[in-house]
Design a protein around this motif. Structure first.
Motif, PDB file in Angstrom:
ATOM      1  N   ALA A  98       6.034 -10.406   1.008  1.00 60.92           N
ATOM      2  CA  ALA A  98       4.603  -9.928   1.266  1.00 60.92           C
ATOM      3  C   ALA A  98       4.944  -8.633   2.129  1.00 60.92           C
ATOM      4  CB  ALA A  98       3.656 -10.818   1.804  1.00 60.92           C
ATOM      5  N   ILE A  99       4.739  -7.437   1.747  1.00 63.07           N
ATOM      6  CA  ILE A  99       4.498  -6.281   2.501  1.00 63.07           C
ATOM      7  C   ILE A  99       3.120  -6.161   2.975  1.00 63.07           C
ATOM      8  CG2 ILE A  99       4.826  -3.832   2.653  1.00 63.07           C
ATOM      9  CD1 ILE A  99       6.977  -4.229   0.249  1.00 63.07           C
ATOM     10  N   ALA A 100       3.000  -6.053   4.448  1.00 61.97           N
ATOM     11  CA  ALA A 100       1.697  -6.037   4.725  1.00 61.97           C
ATOM     12  C   ALA A 100       1.675  -4.751   5.568  1.00 61.97           C
ATOM     13  CB  ALA A 100       1.507  -6.949   6.099  1.00 61.97           C
ATOM     14  N   ILE A 101       0.505  -4.110   5.277  1.00 60.87           N
ATOM     15  CA  ILE A 101      -0.056  -2.605   5.663  1.00 60.87           C
ATOM     16  C   ILE A 101      -1.321  -2.754   6.451  1.00 60.87           C
ATOM     17  CG2 ILE A 101      -0.547  -0.423   4.900  1.00 60.87           C
ATOM     18  CD1 ILE A 101       2.197  -1.341   3.970  1.00 60.87           C
ATOM     19  N   ALA A 102      -0.959  -2.384   7.787  1.00 61.69           N
ATOM     20  CA  ALA A 102      -2.199  -2.247   8.452  1.00 61.69           C
ATOM     21  C   ALA A 102      -3.033  -1.052   8.271  1.00 61.69           C
ATOM     22  CB  ALA A 102      -1.804  -2.514   9.835  1.00 61.69           C
ATOM     23  N   GLU A 103      -4.337  -1.296   8.426  1.00 65.69           N
ATOM     24  CA  GLU A 103      -5.296  -0.214   8.232  1.00 65.69           C
ATOM     25  C   GLU A 103      -5.953   0.116   9.568  1.00 65.69           C
ATOM     26  OE1 GLU A 103      -9.457   0.753   5.715  1.00 65.69           O
ATOM     27  OE2 GLU A 103      -8.016  -0.868   5.085  1.00 65.69           O
ATOM     28  N   ARG A 104      -6.000   1.189  10.217  1.00 65.31           N
ATOM     29  CA  ARG A 104      -6.622   1.470  11.439  1.00 65.31           C
ATOM     30  C   ARG A 104      -7.486   2.926  11.357  1.00 65.31           C
ATOM     31  NH1 ARG A 104      -1.651  -0.733  13.150  1.00 65.31           N
ATOM     32  NH2 ARG A 104      -1.940  -2.792  14.128  1.00 65.31           N
ATOM     33  N   ALA A 105      -8.790   3.045  11.502  1.00 60.74           N
ATOM     34  CA  ALA A 105      -9.348   4.294  11.608  1.00 60.74           C
ATOM     35  C   ALA A 105      -9.009   5.104  10.527  1.00 60.74           C
ATOM     36  CB  ALA A 105      -8.999   5.070  12.819  1.00 60.74           C
ATOM     37  N   GLY A 106      -9.063   4.203   9.103  1.00 57.28           N
ATOM     38  CA  GLY A 106      -8.779   5.146   8.015  1.00 57.28           C
ATOM     39  C   GLY A 106      -7.411   5.376   7.580  1.00 57.28           C
ATOM     40  N   ARG A 107      -6.485   5.032   8.389  1.00 58.20           N
ATOM     41  CA  ARG A 107      -5.079   5.372   8.384  1.00 58.20           C
ATOM     42  C   ARG A 107      -4.361   3.951   8.038  1.00 58.20           C
ATOM     43  NH1 ARG A 107      -3.310  10.297  10.197  1.00 58.20           N
ATOM     44  NH2 ARG A 107      -5.201  11.561  11.486  1.00 58.20           N
ATOM     45  N   HIS A 108      -3.180   4.263   7.385  1.00 59.66           N
ATOM     46  CA  HIS A 108      -2.472   3.096   6.775  1.00 59.66           C
ATOM     47  C   HIS A 108      -0.842   3.320   7.116  1.00 59.66           C
ATOM     48  CE1 HIS A 108      -5.926   3.234   3.935  1.00 59.66           C
ATOM     49  NE2 HIS A 108      -5.870   2.080   4.055  1.00 59.66           N
ATOM     50  N   ALA A 109      -0.439   2.005   7.728  1.00 59.57           N
ATOM     51  CA  ALA A 109       1.132   2.252   8.305  1.00 59.57           C
ATOM     52  C   ALA A 109       1.496   0.659   8.032  1.00 59.57           C
ATOM     53  CB  ALA A 109       1.011   2.347   9.685  1.00 59.57           C
ATOM     54  N   PHE A 110       2.776   0.974   7.631  1.00 68.88           N
ATOM     55  CA  PHE A 110       3.523  -0.409   7.262  1.00 68.88           C
ATOM     56  C   PHE A 110       3.484  -1.243   8.449  1.00 68.88           C
ATOM     57  CE2 PHE A 110       7.877  -2.369   8.443  1.00 68.88           C
ATOM     58  CZ  PHE A 110       7.694  -3.576   7.271  1.00 68.88           C
ATOM     59  N   ASN A 111       3.311  -2.650   8.433  1.00 66.74           N
ATOM     60  CA  ASN A 111       3.204  -3.401   9.729  1.00 66.74           C
ATOM     61  C   ASN A 111       4.372  -4.420   9.580  1.00 66.74           C
ATOM     62  OD1 ASN A 111       1.988  -6.211  10.896  1.00 66.74           O
ATOM     63  ND2 ASN A 111       0.700  -4.568  11.650  1.00 66.74           N
ATOM     64  N   HIS A 112       4.537  -5.362   8.661  1.00 69.05           N
ATOM     65  CA  HIS A 112       5.666  -6.216   8.646  1.00 69.05           C
ATOM     66  C   HIS A 112       6.174  -6.732   7.026  1.00 69.05           C
ATOM     67  CE1 HIS A 112       2.481  -9.070   8.797  1.00 69.05           C
ATOM     68  NE2 HIS A 112       3.193  -9.715   8.299  1.00 69.05           N
ATOM     69  N   ILE A 113       7.104  -7.378   7.071  1.00 66.53           N
ATOM     70  CA  ILE A 113       7.488  -7.925   5.825  1.00 66.53           C
ATOM     71  C   ILE A 113       7.291  -9.435   6.102  1.00 66.53           C
ATOM     72  CG2 ILE A 113       9.103  -8.698   4.089  1.00 66.53           C
ATOM     73  CD1 ILE A 113      10.198  -5.704   4.414  1.00 66.53           C
ATOM     74  N   ASP A 114       6.372 -10.147   5.454  1.00 70.78           N
ATOM     75  CA  ASP A 114       6.330 -11.757   5.620  1.00 70.78           C
ATOM     76  C   ASP A 114       7.462 -12.323   4.637  1.00 70.78           C
ATOM     77  OD1 ASP A 114       5.336 -14.464   5.926  1.00 70.78           O
ATOM     78  OD2 ASP A 114       3.302 -13.959   5.480  1.00 70.78           O
TER      79      ASP A 114
END
Length: 209
Positions: A98-114
């Motif tokens: 799983a590729i996890a993408i974090a969402e903060r203040a309307g922005r998206h960034a790669f978080n981790h690979i599960d």
């Protein structure tokens, strides 16, 4: 009706595809020695199956405050997206990351690979519930609901597109009270996790993955 998946924002999809390219480019290492020096050659294994990206699932986090009477799933906070990266060929039961993408203040960034079992279990649960009559008769949007502080509960949150009753389907949990793959009404699901949270064995440690 088939299960629906919400369309991720463009920035979210781009971040997931960039992570996928890194996953695809994971090298195998071939070591050869010449004149006393070691030369490392990175290359892809010939014929190896390459992972493909699935439709994105929005991830919601529900903390203990959200399960109190009068609160409920409307207190769940959207925290990002998950994409399954599965092999297109190879073994009969290919491993799914799983590729996890974090969402903060309307922005998206790669978080981790599960690389754990959650995504594999999610895939199996989706395949099973898609065959259920009560699911096929309605139109549901698939989201992932995570309640890490209460028995590490992960579930599919099926949002009814007709704005009637939603369903919650546990994927995995350390609790025997919740049956994996069983569709619960939101009311029944919240009743069970409220009971779990009220016990002495309540675990408030956050999940790391």
């Amino acid at each position: 009706m088939p299960l629906k998946f919400p369309r991720p924002p463009v920035t979210c999809t781009k971040a997931a595809r960039s992570a996928l390219e890194l996953l695809r480019a994971k090298p195998t290492r071939s070591i050869s020695e010449t004149t006393g020096a070691r030369k490392v050659v990175s290359r892809r294994k010939a014929g190896a199956a390459q992972p493909n990206l699935s439709a994105g699932r929005r991830v919601y986090l529900l903390d203990r405050g959200g399960i109190t009477p009068g609160a409920g799933l409307r207190k769940a906070k959207a925290v990002g997206w998950r994409f399954a990266a599965g092999e297109s060929s190879g073994s009969p039961s290919p491993h799914v990351h799983a590729i996890a993408i974090a969402e903060r203040a309307g922005r998206h960034a790669f978080n981790h690979i599960d690389k754990g079992r959650l995504e594999q279990e999610t895939t199996h649960t989706l395949e099973a519930i898609a065959k259920l009559r009560e699911v096929r008769l309605e139109s549901y949007e698939v989201c992932l609901l995570r309640i890490p502080s209460i028995r590490h509960i992960d579930a599919l949150w099926l949002k009814n597109k007709r704005r009637t009753s939603n369903l919650v389907v546990p994927i995995s949990s350390s609790s025997t009270e919740l049956i994996a793959g069983h569709p619960y009404s939101v009311r029944d699901f919240l009743r069970i996790i409220r009971e779990l949270a009220s016990r002495q064995s309540f675990n408030n440690r956050p999940r790391l993955t």
